[in-house]
Design an enzyme around this catalytic site. Structure first.
Site, PDB file in Angstrom:
ATOM      1  N   GLY A   1      14.234  -5.746   1.088  1.00 15.11           N
ATOM      2  CA  GLY A   1      15.333  -6.559   1.605  1.00 15.11           C
ATOM      3  C   GLY A   1      15.277  -6.717   3.114  1.00 15.11           C
ATOM      4  O   GLY A   1      15.527  -7.805   3.658  1.00 15.11           O
TER       5      GLY A   1
ATOM      6  N   GLY B   1       9.314  -0.390  -1.067  1.00 16.09           N
ATOM      7  CA  GLY B   1      10.608   0.252  -1.271  1.00 16.09           C
ATOM      8  C   GLY B   1      11.723  -0.767  -1.329  1.00 16.09           C
ATOM      9  O   GLY B   1      11.579  -1.911  -0.897  1.00 16.09           O
ATOM     10  N   CYS B   2      12.864  -0.354  -1.866  1.00 14.62           N
ATOM     11  CA  CYS B   2      13.989  -1.274  -2.049  1.00 14.62           C
ATOM     12  C   CYS B   2      14.598  -1.703  -0.718  1.00 14.62           C
ATOM     13  O   CYS B   2      14.755  -2.892  -0.440  1.00 14.62           O
ATOM     14  CB  CYS B   2      15.044  -0.633  -2.952  1.00 14.62           C
ATOM     15  SG  CYS B   2      15.530   1.035  -2.457  1.00 14.62           S
ATOM     16  N   TYR B   3      14.954  -0.707   0.122  1.00 21.26           N
ATOM     17  CA  TYR B   3      15.466  -1.036   1.450  1.00 21.26           C
ATOM     18  C   TYR B   3      14.440  -1.878   2.225  1.00 21.26           C
ATOM     19  O   TYR B   3      14.797  -2.824   2.927  1.00 21.26           O
ATOM     20  CB  TYR B   3      15.727   0.238   2.244  1.00 21.26           C
ATOM     21  CG  TYR B   3      17.040   0.935   1.985  1.00 21.26           C
ATOM     22  CD1 TYR B   3      18.263   0.292   2.173  1.00 21.26           C
ATOM     23  CD2 TYR B   3      17.061   2.276   1.592  1.00 21.26           C
ATOM     24  CE1 TYR B   3      19.470   0.953   1.969  1.00 21.26           C
ATOM     25  CE2 TYR B   3      18.263   2.943   1.391  1.00 21.26           C
ATOM     26  CZ  TYR B   3      19.468   2.286   1.573  1.00 21.26           C
ATOM     27  OH  TYR B   3      20.650   2.936   1.389  1.00 21.26           O
ATOM     28  N   ALA B   4      13.174  -1.489   2.091  1.00 18.96           N
ATOM     29  CA  ALA B   4      12.115  -2.146   2.865  1.00 18.96           C
ATOM     30  C   ALA B   4      11.930  -3.599   2.447  1.00 18.96           C
ATOM     31  O   ALA B   4      11.681  -4.470   3.283  1.00 18.96           O
ATOM     32  CB  ALA B   4      10.810  -1.374   2.712  1.00 18.96           C
TER      33      ALA B   4
END
Length: 841
Positions: free
Chosen positions: A665, A660-663
């Site tokens: 970063g 995932g994107c948040y994950a």
């Protein structure tokens, strides 16, 4: 010093802020406080000084840690003001970087430090001589100075000196031009060089008088004979003579290159140890003319100064970093010591020197081990020791038959660490041993340094096993032996820092620091890609990347809503949307018509398609962009985060769960610190509204988001579980959505203990040194700078006063590195392409 990459942008920004602050402070104080009598004038000056000094120290803390700044300020103010530093300024800097130079010197002036500044004027003289129709002549790198040339030289020196003094005065720095009366000289060789001088004496009085009156002395390198004849003197030579007279704590050469550049490699040289390297360095083909003269002059100068003295050649923007941090900048030149190898105790000429070095070992200090018993042990094994002449650093490698060599002792004094001798010793060991293991206490104060030298680590019962050069099987065997206490006790190099005092700290294999791109041959056979669920923002970006990819082609794209319409944004072929059903997918897989399937579907939707492909027993690869397989426990699916997970494992897998994107970063911002965390990190994440998808909702309603920040899923968000699962460490995650379109800001609060901001930054730099899509910076990254980019930017690294937490900031484009770019990375690895093919790095 540990030499480090310079941070010009940060330094430049701070210097500008300082200049503005100094001018503003001076202006306000001049307006508010009357100056009609001596007492009031002194009060004004003192208030101005301490107010500006406070501002300067605060800004310096952004370059290095508070400890470093306080340490060096105390060090520099421990001697008389004229013994602080001699700074030689290259002529090109006054022409090209005058404002930066003035701001740098203002920094020092406003904390009560008075460097002796001497400038050259080489480039300007050449320009003036050309205008006068005089062609410059040199012999052995020395300018022939005839009377016409001397006329130009004198004029140029006076002009440049006035320019610098005026620039300093404009920003509130009192500066005094000293263009004569300091250097007395005789002709170097009148017939050969004409009006070129050799300095015979230095008159300190004008310099001391300027400093005692509160002025920075700004000198030229013009000298005079006893009869008053002006002579031209090399500015480097003049700076050296000043250093011999004043014996300053620091000698700094500022030049436009920011250091000495290796003419063969084009890389800046970090450190030169003259005792070890001088003779070989002068034999290098690229060391000639001015460079050779500079190195010779510095060598001669350091022979007459304490061994602890050194010369730094740096960029003007790195002056504060060189003076006030342990990391330094540019090229550091020092005498150093020759490194000596010994293979037996008899080769140690001075047994007391060896005993004193061994007394640094904590086991020996505590009485658990005696020096005599350890020496007896060394007599019974095959070993090789590494050390400098005074044994400020001593390393002992035990050669184990049919086993991996073990670094048994690594003992360094504080001087050894500060002067970078430790790095020199370890580099020498690495040249001799392609494989090595060692054990360090979790409480070792230099733990970050050991992590930076290793390929992997394993922690248990208060000790950490490190290694480099091992394959997976060898590392596994080593861990098994360590786990059964078969290897032995830990080495240590410093005092306890308590960084592992938390009982929550349980870490296994450390793999983040060394995970280089694969070096296997690149494949160029074209591959066919089928994209299921292409209408969303991520699907659009995947299409764009494949359109620019040299070896990938879209063969099928499925969308029920757009069936029959032309695929927009794809120019390689005329592709129409189709509505692929289960039977269509099965047939395509059985016929081998698709090499890679990309599932760009919402969570919970991919499974029927994946099951169909699996049932067809095909050989295709699946990359799933949803969260459906990120928690897979079957071992079939591989989590595709190449910067942290083993690239070879990704390459060998045919089922990839795209993070995932948040994950992505968050993990990149936390992973380098896993072995130091003492509590639960908290991630405060803010995404642009593209992260909410194309389906209308309050999270992508621009009217709702206008002048607003929308928190959502305050607990138990899917990315919170994903990050915790992948890092094997509980984290808290609080997501928000804002009014911009794409890009994520992640502000991560991490509880830890025992690390300074500089050490943390160095750990991140080391961890991601080979990663093209991770940028580590000193300052805070912004969403606007990362939007539309394929990389992640990580910075901030702010440690609180209690030294028990750090805040790290990461910025990532949720549609690219957070989804589409990472998808292409994973496809490239599984298909044997270059990892970054089709990605603009």
């Amino acid at each position: 010093m540990i030499r480090q990459v310079n941070q010009k942008a940060l330094a430049s920004n701070l210097l500008k802020r300082l200049s503005a602050s100094a001018v503003a402070t001076t202006s306000i104080l001049n307006k508010k406080l009357p100056t009609s009598n001596k007492t009031t004038t002194t009060t004004t000056r003192n208030i101005r000084f301490y107010s500006t000094k406070s501002t300067v120290v605060q800004l310096l803390n952004n370059i290095g840690s508070k400890r470093e700044v306080e340490q060096y300020l105390k060090y520099f103010t421990s001697v008389s003001q004229q013994q602080f530093a001699v700074i030689k300024v290259g002529g090109a800097i006054i022409t090209q970087q005058l404002n930066e130079l003035a701001s740098c010197l203002a920094f020092l002036y406003h904390v009560g430090l008075y460097p002796i500044v001497l400038h050259g004027t080489g480039p300007q003289i050449n320009e003036l001589l050309e205008n006068e129709g005089v062609e410059p002549e040199y012999i052995d790198g020395i300018r022939i100075t005839n009377p016409k040339t001397m006329e130009v030289v004198r004029k140029c020196f006076l002009e440049q000196n006035l320019r610098l003094v005026t620039a300093l005065e404009k920003i509130g720095v009192h500066a005094r031009p000293i263009t004569a009366g300091v250097f007395e000289a005789e002709f170097l060789d009148k017939e050969k060089y004409q009006l070129v001088g050799k300095i015979t004496s230095v008159n300190k009085s004008p310099v001391e008088a300027a400093i005692n009156s509160g002025y920075l002395p700004i000198l030229t390198s013009l000298a005079e004979t006893p009869s008053g004849q002006l002579l031209n003197v090399n500015a480097d030579v003049a700076a050296g003579e000043l250093a011999r007279q004043f014996e300053p704590l620091k000698i700094v050469y500022l030049n436009e290159k920011g250091g000495i550049v290796n003419g063969n490699t084009g890389e800046k040289i970090s450190v030169i140890n003259l005792d070890e390297e001088y003779e070989d360095l002068l034999k290098e083909s690229w060391v000639k003319y001015g460079t050779k003269l500079k190195i010779k002059e510095i060598h001669d100068l350091l022979q007459h100064l304490p061994r602890s003295s050194s010369v730094a050649i740096i960029d003007v923007n790195d002056l504060q970093k060189e003076l006030f941090t342990d990391s330094g900048a540019g090229t550091l030149i020092r005498r150093g010591y020759r490194l000596i190898n010994r293979n037996s105790l008899r080769e140690f000429g001075n047994p007391d020197l060896l005993r004193n070095a061994l007394l640094r070992d904590p086991e020996i200090k505590s009485g658990k081990l005696s020096v005599a018993s350890y020496l007896k042990f060394l007599d019974s094994v095959e070993f090789k020791s590494y050390g400098d002449e005074p044994l400020e650093v001593l390393a002992i490698v035990i050669k184990q038959e049919s086993q991996i060599p073990k670094l048994d002792k690594f003992l360094s004094s504080k001087t050894g660490w500060l002067n970078n001798v430790t790095d020199n010793i370890f580099n020498a060991i690495r040249k001799d041993y392609s494989q090595l293991c060692w054990i360090v206490s979790e409480n070792d104060s230099n733990l970050a340094w050991y992590f930076s030298k290793s390929d992997g680590s394993f922690a248990k019962n208060g000790q950490i096993l490190f290694w480099y050069g091992l394959n997976i099987d060898e590392a596994g065997k080593l861990i098994k032996e360590f786990d059964s206490n078969a290897i032995g006790s830990s080495l240590s190099s410093g005092t306890s820092s308590g960084v592992f005092s938390s009982t929550q700290q349980k870490r296994g294999i450390h793999t983040g620091a060394k995970n280089p791109p694969l070096s296997k041959p690149r494949q160029t056979e074209r591959k066919k890609v089928a994209l299921i669920g292409a209408r969303g923002y991520t699907g659009q970006n995947v299409i764009k990347l494949i359109d620019n990819h040299p070896y990938l082609d879209i063969s099928h794209v499925s969308s029920r809503e757009f069936e029959g319409q032309k695929l927009q944004g794809y120019n390689k072929d005329n592709i129409l949307y189709s509505n692929l059903q289960i039977e269509n997918i099965k047939k395509l897989e059985e016929n081998g018509d698709v090499d890679v399937w990309i599932m760009a579907l919402p969570n919970g939707v991919s499974k029927p398609f994946v099951d169909t492909i699996d049932a067809a027993n095909g050989k295709s690869t699946i990359v799933d962009l949803s969260a459906d397989y990120r928690f897979d426990k079957t071992g079939v699916w591989t989590y595709g985060l190449p910067e942290l997970n083993d690239r070879q494992i990704i390459a060998n897998s045919r089922r990839i769960s795209n993070p995932g994107c948040y994950a992505t970063g968050s993990q990149l911002a936390i992973a380098p610190l896993l072995d130091y965390i003492t509590g639960v990190p908290t991630v405060f994440g803010v995404s642009g509204y593209s992260g909410a998808g194309t389906k209308p909702s309050p999270k992508n309603d621009l009217k709702n988001l206008e002048n607003n920040l929308l928190p959502y899923s305050l607990v138990n968000h899917i990315h919170e579980a994903e990050i915790s699962h992948q890092l094997q460490k509980d984290i808290n995650f609080i997501p928000h959505v804002a009014s911009w379109f794409q890009g994520i800001n992640l502000t991560v609060n991490i509880p830890l203990k025992g690390l300074e901001s500089r050490e943390i930054r160095e750990l991140f730099v080391s961890t991601y040194a080979e990663e093209k899509l991770v940028n580590v910076q000193g300052d805070i990254p912004f969403v606007k700078d990362i939007s539309g980019k394929h990389s992640v930017s990580i910075g901030g690294f702010a440690v609180n006063n209690a030294k028990d937490r750090v805040v790290v900031v990461a910025a990532i484009d949720n549609l690219l590195k957070g989804a589409a770019t990472q998808c292409i990375q994973n496809i490239n690895l599984t298909q044997g392409f270059g990892e970054y093919d089709g990605i603009d790095v």
